[in-house]
Design an enzyme around this catalytic site. Structure first.
Site, PDB file in Angstrom:
ATOM      1  N   ASP A  86       0.852  -1.199   0.000  1.00  0.00           N
ATOM      2  CA  ASP A  86       0.000   0.000   0.000  1.00  0.00           C
ATOM      3  C   ASP A  86       0.883   1.243   0.000  1.00  0.00           C
ATOM      4  O   ASP A  86       2.070   1.179   0.337  1.00  0.00           O
ATOM      5  CB  ASP A  86      -0.955   0.022   1.203  1.00  0.00           C
ATOM      6  N   GLU A 156       0.132  -0.903   5.944  1.00  0.00           N
ATOM      7  CA  GLU A 156       1.198  -0.291   6.749  1.00  0.00           C
ATOM      8  C   GLU A 156       0.966   1.199   6.906  1.00  0.00           C
ATOM      9  O   GLU A 156       1.156   1.759   7.982  1.00  0.00           O
ATOM     10  CB  GLU A 156       2.572  -0.546   6.093  1.00  0.00           C
ATOM     11  N   ASP A 183      12.496  -1.019   4.174  1.00  0.00           N
ATOM     12  CA  ASP A 183      11.464   0.028   4.187  1.00  0.00           C
ATOM     13  C   ASP A 183      11.989   1.243   4.954  1.00  0.00           C
ATOM     14  O   ASP A 183      11.239   1.958   5.601  1.00  0.00           O
ATOM     15  CB  ASP A 183      10.190  -0.535   4.837  1.00  0.00           C
TER      16      ASP A 183
HETATM   17  N1  BES Z   1       8.672   3.256   5.519  1.00  0.00           N
HETATM   18  C1  BES Z   1       8.079   4.186   6.410  1.00  0.00           C
HETATM   19  C2  BES Z   1       8.867   4.361   7.699  1.00  0.00           C
HETATM   20  C3  BES Z   1      10.279   4.873   7.582  1.00  0.00           C
HETATM   21  C4  BES Z   1      10.698   5.681   6.543  1.00  0.00           C
HETATM   22  C5  BES Z   1      11.180   4.540   8.559  1.00  0.00           C
HETATM   23  C6  BES Z   1      12.009   6.128   6.476  1.00  0.00           C
HETATM   24  C7  BES Z   1      12.477   4.996   8.515  1.00  0.00           C
HETATM   25  C8  BES Z   1      12.894   5.788   7.463  1.00  0.00           C
HETATM   26  C9  BES Z   1       6.652   3.732   6.693  1.00  0.00           C
HETATM   27  O1  BES Z   1       5.972   3.356   5.535  1.00  0.00           O
HETATM   28  C10 BES Z   1       5.889   4.891   7.292  1.00  0.00           C
HETATM   29  O2  BES Z   1       5.697   5.852   6.607  1.00  0.00           O
HETATM   30  N2  BES Z   1       5.423   4.761   8.541  1.00  0.00           N
HETATM   31  C11 BES Z   1       4.570   5.733   9.136  1.00  0.00           C
HETATM   32  C12 BES Z   1       3.870   5.180  10.337  1.00  0.00           C
HETATM   33  C13 BES Z   1       2.520   4.581  10.070  1.00  0.00           C
HETATM   34  C14 BES Z   1       1.856   4.202  11.383  1.00  0.00           C
HETATM   35  C15 BES Z   1       1.608   5.440   9.251  1.00  0.00           C
HETATM   36  C16 BES Z   1       5.363   6.928   9.619  1.00  0.00           C
HETATM   37  O3  BES Z   1       6.531   6.791   9.992  1.00  0.00           O
HETATM   38  O4  BES Z   1       4.774   8.012   9.639  1.00  0.00           O
HETATM   39 MN    MN Z   2       7.085   2.136   4.318  1.00  0.00          MN
HETATM   40 MN    MN Z   3       5.273   5.283   4.547  1.00  0.00          MN
END
Ligand code: BES
Ligand code: MN
Ligand code: MN
Length: 460
Positions: A86, A156, A183
């Site tokens: 996604d 995610e 990721d």
């Molecule tokens: N891949 C990201 C997280 C990420 C990006 C970690 C770059 C370290 C470096 C992930 O898809 C993401 O965006 N996570 C969200 C949290 C989620 C609960 C919506 C975030 O970090 O805002």
């Molecule tokens: Mn991600």
């Molecule tokens: Mn993300």
């Protein structure tokens, strides 16, 4: 040789990724539900084509999880590959130079040999798909050195709320020795790094209500609390003059790094000039006494993600609004607990509301921070794999983002993760013009088979 295989198949590797990127699998927006399912089916087909067994679409209360495996010998170690199909919403569309779901290749200052521009190119379709292509190579050349399982989810970006229950209900199926995830980011193509931690998250929405209806701002203004003024002041008050967060107890659980750990964290090169130039800011901001790596890696934050209320149409309307709203996120570090921080926020936010307004705090999804080991076989295998393909030992760093499910893998499955990411922080994840370096994509495909090789060897 993997490099030859990539050379022979590079157009197909790009075209397949492009096909995946053309599917607007936005999990946050119900209008794209069919596309999210389409992306799941795409992954299923590609896993089958690459040689995985028992490939299935596992239904959940939300979007499905795609599972597949190749068990070559139950006595060999097993790697569980996690990723997500996604993507974040692409709005505001007018800020994209090319349409978000029509991938194109352009050069950038950082990616002088081309980057793929599309929503999800880096986060996480491009990074996740590298694992399927690396697997294809190992199957094709009969060099898969260990067992492999794939668990690719579709929620995610909206908090992975159905993946936790799926893990709890499928412990046997998901039995493995380690979780491998691409990721996250690395420092640069010529400065490989591996994230050894991720921040947690507490996310709330607040509503401030003043009078029972919108009022004439002349007739009532000055005598009745304006919820927008009040909300702005309340949010501003949550950082003090040192940009320290003022919520009582907020830092109580925070683990402070010792001098050695801080020094290690700051060993990684950091180009402040390039950082500022990339963002077009004249200076960085933040908590006094901490470097940028510390601010994003090991310190918690509080940020307003959106704020609205009153009149925002054309021209002027003299109105004293009845309501104001904001979405606020807090990034958490070990050992802060998401629910506890949400409660501290709620109590504090309610306590600082002046007479004349009512406030409501509505919690959204959260997630716990994690730290991953740097002395495990899996970390050493990832480090050696990157050293093999980059010619440099990767530097351990802390990621500022969150992947809430990583803490759950540890809690529910007893599995540690390795965050072997190949993106760059400047790849505009979640922003307009998200992109992923073509070189990063191929470097990832090149590196992953070495991870499996070294992981299998070191487990002997
Ligand atoms: N891949 C990201 C997280 C990420 C990006 C970690 C770059 C370290 C470096 C992930 O898809 C993401 O965006 N996570 C969200 C949290 C989620 C609960 C919506 C975030 O970090 O805002
Ligand atoms: Mn991600
Ligand atoms: Mn993300």
């Amino acid at each position: 040789m993997i490099t030859e295989y990539i050379e022979q198949n590079k157009d197909r590797f790009l075209n397949e990724l492009f096909d995946l990127l053309r599917i607007p699998s936005i999990s946050a927006d119900k209008n794209y539900a069919d596309d999210v399912i389409k992306a799941a089916n795409f992954i299923k087909e590609k896993l089958i084509a690459a040689g995985a067994d028992k490939v299935e679409i596992c239904e959940t209360a939300g979007y499905p999880i795609v599972y597949g495996e190749k068990i070559i010998d139950i006595n060999l170690p097993t790697v569980l590959v996690y990723g997500h199909y996604d993507v974040q919403p692409a709005v505001p569309l007018e800020l994209w130079d090319t349409p978000p779901f029509e991938p194109t290749i352009r050069n950038t200052e950082v990616h002088s040999t081309g980057a793929i521009f599309a929503r999800g190119s880096c986060d996480d379709k491009g990074q996740m798909y590298m694992h399927i292509k690396a697997f294809e190579y190992m199957m094709e050349t009969n060099t898969l050195p260990c067992n492999i399982k794939f668990m690719i989810e579709g929620e995610e970006e909206v908090g992975s709320s159905n993946l936790g229950p799926f893990c709890i209900n499928n412990k046997e199926k998901l039995k493995a020795d380690v979780v491998l995830i691409s990721d996250t980011s690395m420092i640069a193509l010529d400065t490989p790094s591996i994230d050894t931690g991720l921040r947690g998250l507490s996310y709330v929405e607040v509503e401030v209500t003043g009078p029972n209806r919108d009022l004439h701002s002349g007739v009532y203004g000055g005598a009745v609390a304006n919820p927008i003024n009040i909300l702005a002041k309340m949010i501003a008050s949550m950082h003090d003059e040192n940009n320290h967060i003022t919520i009582p107890g907020f830092y109580d659980a925070v683990i402070e790094l010792n001098e050695k750990e801080r020094a290690d964290l700051n060993l990684a090169p950091f180009d402040i000039k390039a950082y500022k130039k990339d963002l077009d800011i004249s200076d960085v901001w933040g908590e006094n006494g901490y470097t940028v790596y510390e601010k994003t890696g090991v310190r918690p934050t509080l940020d307003c993600n959106g704020i609205w209320g009153g009149y925002i149409g054309e021209g002027a309307k003299t109105v004293l609004p009845s309501k104001a709203y904001a979405k606020i996120s807090m990034r958490l570090v070990p050992n802060q607990v998401s629910d506890e921080i949400t409660n501290l926020f709620k109590n504090h936010f309610e306590s600082i509301a002046p007479a004349g307004v009512k406030v409501i705090v509505k919690p959204h999804h959260g997630g716990e921070p994690v730290v991953t080991p740097t002395n495990s076989i899996a970390y050493l295998a990832a480090s050696k794999a990157m050293e093999t393909t980059f010619g440099k030992k990767p530097i351990p760093t802390r990621g500022g983002g969150s992947i809430p499910i990583v803490a759950l893998f540890e809690k529910e499955l007893g599995l540690k993760s390795v965050l072997m990411g190949f993106g760059l922080d400047s790849d505009a994840l979640h922003s307009p013009n998200e992109h992923y370096g073509i070189q990063n994509y191929f470097k990832g495909i090149e590196t992953i088979p070495y991870f499996h090789k070294y992981f299998a060897e070191m487990n002997h």
